[in-house]
Design a protein around this motif. Sequence first.
Motif, PDB file in Angstrom:
ATOM      1  N   ARG A 108      30.142  45.693  31.087  1.00  0.00           N
ATOM      2  CA  ARG A 108      29.038  44.724  31.125  1.00  0.00           C
ATOM      3  C   ARG A 108      27.947  45.271  32.031  1.00  0.00           C
ATOM      4  O   ARG A 108      26.788  45.290  31.683  1.00  0.00           O
ATOM      5  N   GLU A 109      28.368  45.701  33.235  1.00  0.00           N
ATOM      6  CA  GLU A 109      27.440  46.305  34.198  1.00  0.00           C
ATOM      7  C   GLU A 109      27.939  47.703  34.537  1.00  0.00           C
ATOM      8  O   GLU A 109      29.122  47.883  34.819  1.00  0.00           O
ATOM      9  N   ASP A 110      27.056  48.675  34.500  1.00  0.00           N
ATOM     10  CA  ASP A 110      27.485  50.010  34.885  1.00  0.00           C
ATOM     11  C   ASP A 110      27.762  50.041  36.384  1.00  0.00           C
ATOM     12  O   ASP A 110      27.314  49.180  37.133  1.00  0.00           O
TER      13      ASP A 110
ATOM     14  N   VAL B  51      35.275  54.370  35.525  1.00  0.00           N
ATOM     15  CA  VAL B  51      34.010  53.813  35.980  1.00  0.00           C
ATOM     16  C   VAL B  51      32.981  53.911  34.863  1.00  0.00           C
ATOM     17  O   VAL B  51      32.971  54.884  34.105  1.00  0.00           O
ATOM     18  N   ALA B  52      32.163  52.894  34.759  1.00  0.00           N
ATOM     19  CA  ALA B  52      31.040  52.918  33.820  1.00  0.00           C
ATOM     20  C   ALA B  52      29.884  53.636  34.512  1.00  0.00           C
ATOM     21  O   ALA B  52      29.312  53.119  35.465  1.00  0.00           O
ATOM     22  N   ALA B  53      29.588  54.840  34.053  1.00  0.00           N
ATOM     23  CA  ALA B  53      28.581  55.663  34.725  1.00  0.00           C
ATOM     24  C   ALA B  53      27.540  56.144  33.713  1.00  0.00           C
ATOM     25  O   ALA B  53      27.817  56.169  32.520  1.00  0.00           O
ATOM     26  N   PRO B  54      26.371  56.554  34.185  1.00  0.00           N
ATOM     27  CA  PRO B  54      25.910  56.533  35.571  1.00  0.00           C
ATOM     28  C   PRO B  54      25.532  55.118  35.990  1.00  0.00           C
ATOM     29  O   PRO B  54      25.322  54.258  35.140  1.00  0.00           O
ATOM     30  N   ASN B  55      25.465  54.894  37.262  1.00  0.00           N
ATOM     31  CA  ASN B  55      25.118  53.576  37.785  1.00  0.00           C
ATOM     32  C   ASN B  55      23.597  53.488  37.905  1.00  0.00           C
ATOM     33  O   ASN B  55      23.022  53.726  38.953  1.00  0.00           O
ATOM     34  N   ASP B  56      22.952  53.143  36.770  1.00  0.00           N
ATOM     35  CA  ASP B  56      21.486  53.081  36.751  1.00  0.00           C
ATOM     36  C   ASP B  56      20.960  51.695  36.366  1.00  0.00           C
ATOM     37  O   ASP B  56      19.918  51.561  35.748  1.00  0.00           O
ATOM     38  N   SER B  57      21.746  50.655  36.727  1.00  0.00           N
ATOM     39  CA  SER B  57      21.365  49.250  36.515  1.00  0.00           C
ATOM     40  C   SER B  57      21.403  48.810  35.055  1.00  0.00           C
ATOM     41  O   SER B  57      20.687  47.899  34.660  1.00  0.00           O
TER      42      SER B  57
ATOM     43  N   LEU C   1      22.803  46.773  32.032  1.00  0.00           N
ATOM     44  CA  LEU C   1      23.499  45.500  31.833  1.00  0.00           C
ATOM     45  C   LEU C   1      23.573  45.251  30.334  1.00  0.00           C
ATOM     46  O   LEU C   1      22.542  45.232  29.656  1.00  0.00           O
ATOM     47  N   ILE C   2      24.790  45.082  29.809  1.00  0.00           N
ATOM     48  CA  ILE C   2      24.959  44.830  28.380  1.00  0.00           C
ATOM     49  C   ILE C   2      25.446  43.399  28.192  1.00  0.00           C
ATOM     50  O   ILE C   2      26.551  43.050  28.615  1.00  0.00           O
ATOM     51  N   GLN C   3      24.602  42.570  27.565  1.00  0.00           N
ATOM     52  CA  GLN C   3      24.938  41.171  27.354  1.00  0.00           C
ATOM     53  C   GLN C   3      24.927  40.769  25.887  1.00  0.00           C
ATOM     54  O   GLN C   3      25.396  39.693  25.550  1.00  0.00           O
ATOM     55  N   GLU C   4      24.375  41.603  25.023  1.00  0.00           N
ATOM     56  CA  GLU C   4      24.307  41.298  23.596  1.00  0.00           C
ATOM     57  C   GLU C   4      24.866  42.472  22.802  1.00  0.00           C
ATOM     58  O   GLU C   4      24.821  43.611  23.258  1.00  0.00           O
ATOM     59  N   ASP C   5      25.396  42.174  21.627  1.00  0.00           N
ATOM     60  CA  ASP C   5      25.979  43.200  20.761  1.00  0.00           C
ATOM     61  C   ASP C   5      26.961  44.083  21.525  1.00  0.00           C
ATOM     62  O   ASP C   5      26.965  45.307  21.391  1.00  0.00           O
ATOM     63  N   VAL C   6      27.787  43.434  22.332  1.00  0.00           N
ATOM     64  CA  VAL C   6      28.694  44.147  23.233  1.00  0.00           C
ATOM     65  C   VAL C   6      29.598  45.118  22.483  1.00  0.00           C
ATOM     66  O   VAL C   6      29.710  46.289  22.837  1.00  0.00           O
ATOM     67  N   ALA C   7      30.254  44.645  21.425  1.00  0.00           N
ATOM     68  CA  ALA C   7      31.206  45.489  20.695  1.00  0.00           C
ATOM     69  C   ALA C   7      30.531  46.706  20.071  1.00  0.00           C
ATOM     70  O   ALA C   7      31.150  47.764  19.928  1.00  0.00           O
ATOM     71  N   GLU C   8      29.257  46.577  19.716  1.00  0.00           N
ATOM     72  CA  GLU C   8      28.545  47.669  19.056  1.00  0.00           C
ATOM     73  C   GLU C   8      27.878  48.633  20.032  1.00  0.00           C
ATOM     74  O   GLU C   8      27.632  49.792  19.696  1.00  0.00           O
ATOM     75  N   THR C   9      27.532  48.177  21.239  1.00  0.00           N
ATOM     76  CA  THR C   9      26.710  49.008  22.122  1.00  0.00           C
ATOM     77  C   THR C   9      27.369  49.410  23.437  1.00  0.00           C
ATOM     78  O   THR C   9      26.864  50.300  24.112  1.00  0.00           O
ATOM     79  N   SER C  10      28.455  48.769  23.818  1.00  0.00           N
ATOM     80  CA  SER C  10      29.036  49.013  25.133  1.00  0.00           C
ATOM     81  C   SER C  10      30.221  49.978  25.076  1.00  0.00           C
ATOM     82  O   SER C  10      31.038  49.903  24.163  1.00  0.00           O
ATOM     83  N   PRO C  11      30.335  50.880  26.066  1.00  0.00           N
ATOM     84  CA  PRO C  11      31.541  51.707  26.162  1.00  0.00           C
ATOM     85  C   PRO C  11      32.759  50.811  26.386  1.00  0.00           C
ATOM     86  O   PRO C  11      32.646  49.749  27.003  1.00  0.00           O
TER      87      PRO C  11
ATOM     88  N   ALA D  18      25.430  43.731  41.149  1.00  0.00           N
ATOM     89  CA  ALA D  18      24.837  44.340  39.956  1.00  0.00           C
ATOM     90  C   ALA D  18      25.797  45.309  39.266  1.00  0.00           C
ATOM     91  O   ALA D  18      25.435  45.933  38.278  1.00  0.00           O
ATOM     92  N   ASP D  19      27.021  45.436  39.806  1.00  0.00           N
ATOM     93  CA  ASP D  19      28.014  46.324  39.185  1.00  0.00           C
ATOM     94  C   ASP D  19      29.423  45.792  39.422  1.00  0.00           C
ATOM     95  O   ASP D  19      30.279  46.477  39.968  1.00  0.00           O
TER      96      ASP D  19
END
Length: 135
Positions: free
Chosen positions: A103-105, A12-18, A20-30, A56-57
Amino acid sequence: AQVGYTGKAAMVAAPNDSTLIQEDVAETSPKLSYQVAFTQTGNYHFWIRMLGESGADNSVWLGLDGTPETNIVAILGDGTWQWASTQVTVDTPGVHDVCVWMREDGTYVDRLTLDGNTSSPPADNLPESPRSSTP
């Protein structure tokens, strides 16, 4: 904690605090990364079994070798486990990293499969693939 996953646990992508990763995905997203040996080039159909409590998740990114595809992999987000699919093109045979990015926690990921069937999701009780220390 969620129930209904097929193995011992789900990611799970946590914590679930809303978030949203839409840009620079490879650099910023787990991400989750799996080495897969492809013997042929071509278009491959991936299915991901996911759960989201709301709209939203309920989505992730998928791609190869550190590059996310532009298509979002999403489900309804109604609190049930569901399969979603996307196509990925493999340009060269050999070992590639198959990556799933948040993309979405709050999105749970249970399974990732490679399937030639583009019209219907795989069964929930598929056996796990064999593991190798040398792909």
